[in-house]
Design a protein around this motif. Structure first.
Motif, mmCIF file in Angstrom:
data_model
loop_
_atom_site.group_PDB
_atom_site.id
_atom_site.type_symbol
_atom_site.label_atom_id
_atom_site.label_comp_id
_atom_site.label_asym_id
_atom_site.label_seq_id
_atom_site.Cartn_x
_atom_site.Cartn_y
_atom_site.Cartn_z
ATOM 1 N N GLU A 18 1.590 6.342 -8.782
ATOM 2 C CA GLU A 18 1.885 6.682 -10.174
ATOM 3 C C GLU A 18 3.285 7.278 -10.323
ATOM 4 O OE1 GLU A 18 -1.392 9.251 -11.024
ATOM 5 O OE2 GLU A 18 -2.798 7.575 -11.231
ATOM 6 N N GLU A 19 3.767 7.961 -9.285
ATOM 7 C CA GLU A 19 5.093 8.571 -9.310
ATOM 8 C C GLU A 19 6.200 7.590 -8.922
ATOM 9 O OE1 GLU A 19 4.595 11.969 -6.746
ATOM 10 O OE2 GLU A 19 3.571 13.123 -8.307
ATOM 11 N N GLY A 20 5.830 6.339 -8.661
ATOM 12 C CA GLY A 20 6.818 5.311 -8.352
ATOM 13 C C GLY A 20 7.238 5.255 -6.902
ATOM 14 N N ASN A 21 6.441 5.859 -6.011
ATOM 15 C CA ASN A 21 6.744 5.843 -4.579
ATOM 16 C C ASN A 21 5.966 4.738 -3.873
ATOM 17 O OD1 ASN A 21 8.325 8.258 -4.743
ATOM 18 N ND2 ASN A 21 6.411 9.387 -4.927
ATOM 19 N N ILE A 22 6.544 4.219 -2.808
ATOM 20 C CA ILE A 22 5.820 3.303 -1.931
ATOM 21 C C ILE A 22 4.827 4.159 -1.155
ATOM 22 C CG2 ILE A 22 5.982 1.716 0.038
ATOM 23 C CD1 ILE A 22 7.333 0.539 -2.395
ATOM 24 N N SER A 23 3.555 3.782 -1.209
ATOM 25 C CA SER A 23 2.519 4.595 -0.574
ATOM 26 C C SER A 23 1.589 3.716 0.258
ATOM 27 C CB SER A 23 1.726 5.339 -1.652
ATOM 28 O OG SER A 23 0.869 6.285 -1.083
ATOM 29 N N PHE A 24 1.159 4.247 1.393
ATOM 30 C CA PHE A 24 0.330 3.523 2.349
ATOM 31 C C PHE A 24 -1.044 4.176 2.453
ATOM 32 C CE2 PHE A 24 4.676 2.876 3.437
ATOM 33 C CZ PHE A 24 4.768 1.629 4.035
ATOM 34 N N LEU A 25 -2.087 3.352 2.505
ATOM 35 C CA LEU A 25 -3.441 3.851 2.708
ATOM 36 C C LEU A 25 -4.186 2.857 3.587
ATOM 37 C CD1 LEU A 25 -5.614 5.988 1.919
ATOM 38 C CD2 LEU A 25 -6.298 4.387 0.121
ATOM 39 N N THR A 26 -4.622 3.317 4.738
ATOM 40 C CA THR A 26 -5.377 2.469 5.662
ATOM 41 C C THR A 26 -6.823 2.941 5.674
ATOM 42 O OG1 THR A 26 -3.411 2.132 7.033
ATOM 43 C CG2 THR A 26 -5.541 1.644 8.053
ATOM 44 N N SER A 91 2.077 4.147 12.555
ATOM 45 C CA SER A 91 1.026 3.606 13.426
ATOM 46 C C SER A 91 -0.197 4.503 13.479
ATOM 47 C CB SER A 91 1.564 3.373 14.829
ATOM 48 O OG SER A 91 2.538 2.353 14.809
ATOM 49 N N ALA A 92 -0.009 5.797 13.281
ATOM 50 C CA ALA A 92 -1.137 6.738 13.326
ATOM 51 C C ALA A 92 -2.187 6.401 12.279
ATOM 52 C CB ALA A 92 -0.645 8.169 13.146
ATOM 53 N N GLN A 93 -1.771 5.811 11.167
ATOM 54 C CA GLN A 93 -2.747 5.429 10.134
ATOM 55 C C GLN A 93 -3.754 4.431 10.689
ATOM 56 O OE1 GLN A 93 -2.007 4.381 6.144
ATOM 57 N NE2 GLN A 93 -0.519 5.998 5.802
ATOM 58 N N LEU A 94 -3.288 3.555 11.558
ATOM 59 C CA LEU A 94 -4.164 2.546 12.141
ATOM 60 C C LEU A 94 -4.885 3.078 13.378
ATOM 61 C CD1 LEU A 94 -5.089 -0.352 11.780
ATOM 62 C CD2 LEU A 94 -3.135 -1.081 13.134
ATOM 63 N N GLU A 95 -4.199 3.880 14.154
ATOM 64 C CA GLU A 95 -4.761 4.408 15.414
ATOM 65 C C GLU A 95 -6.069 5.171 15.172
ATOM 66 O OE1 GLU A 95 -3.718 3.926 18.600
ATOM 67 O OE2 GLU A 95 -2.251 2.534 17.767
ATOM 68 N N ARG A 96 -6.157 5.868 14.067
ATOM 69 C CA ARG A 96 -7.354 6.682 13.814
ATOM 70 C C ARG A 96 -8.604 5.834 13.632
ATOM 71 N NH1 ARG A 96 -6.833 8.817 7.555
ATOM 72 N NH2 ARG A 96 -9.085 8.799 7.469
ATOM 73 N N PHE A 97 -8.442 4.544 13.404
ATOM 74 C CA PHE A 97 -9.573 3.660 13.197
ATOM 75 C C PHE A 97 -9.909 2.791 14.413
ATOM 76 C CE2 PHE A 97 -8.030 4.548 8.914
ATOM 77 C CZ PHE A 97 -9.186 5.025 8.344
ATOM 78 N N LYS A 98 -9.212 2.995 15.503
ATOM 79 C CA LYS A 98 -9.507 2.220 16.716
ATOM 80 C C LYS A 98 -10.856 2.626 17.276
ATOM 81 C CE LYS A 98 -5.274 0.568 18.643
ATOM 82 N NZ LYS A 98 -4.402 0.541 19.781
#
Length: 100
Positions: A18-26, A91-98
């Motif tokens: 909403e603030e116009g930032n590129i945001s990542f959610l895994t 990469s930590a966003q993905l690592e937590r789901f391994k």
């Protein structure tokens, strides 16, 4: 079906968009159309031009942006997901789901 994230993570992702930032959610994700993929990363921004330019760096086409519920985003899966998260230093966003 999405699962494996906290409500606060989802709310922060939405706020960033909403603030116009590129945001990542895994998060964990299961879809019969994509066997073998158990996670998805949603990369969003409410500024479509900004999101499109970001995606171009990784060969993502503007037509691939999902315009859902006011939170435009790309869905990243598989090797593309791993590569982009690595290049973005996330990469930590993905690592937590391994799974072991």
């Amino acid at each position: 079906m999405a699962f494996g994230i906290k409500k606060t993570e989802l709310l922060q992702w939405k706020k960033n968009i909403e603030e116009g930032n590129i945001s990542f959610l895994t998060h964990y994700w299961l879809d019969d159309r994509f066997p073998g993929c158990t996670t998805v990363t949603k990369v969003g921004c409410n500024n479509i031009d900004k999101l499109s330019l970001w995606g171009q760096k990784y060969g993502l086409k503007k037509e691939w942006i999902h315009h859902r519920k006011g939170y435009p985003h790309f869905d990243l899966l598989g090797d593309t997901q791993k590569e982009i998260l690595s290049k973005e230093g996330l990469s930590a966003q993905l690592e937590r789901f391994k799974r072991e």
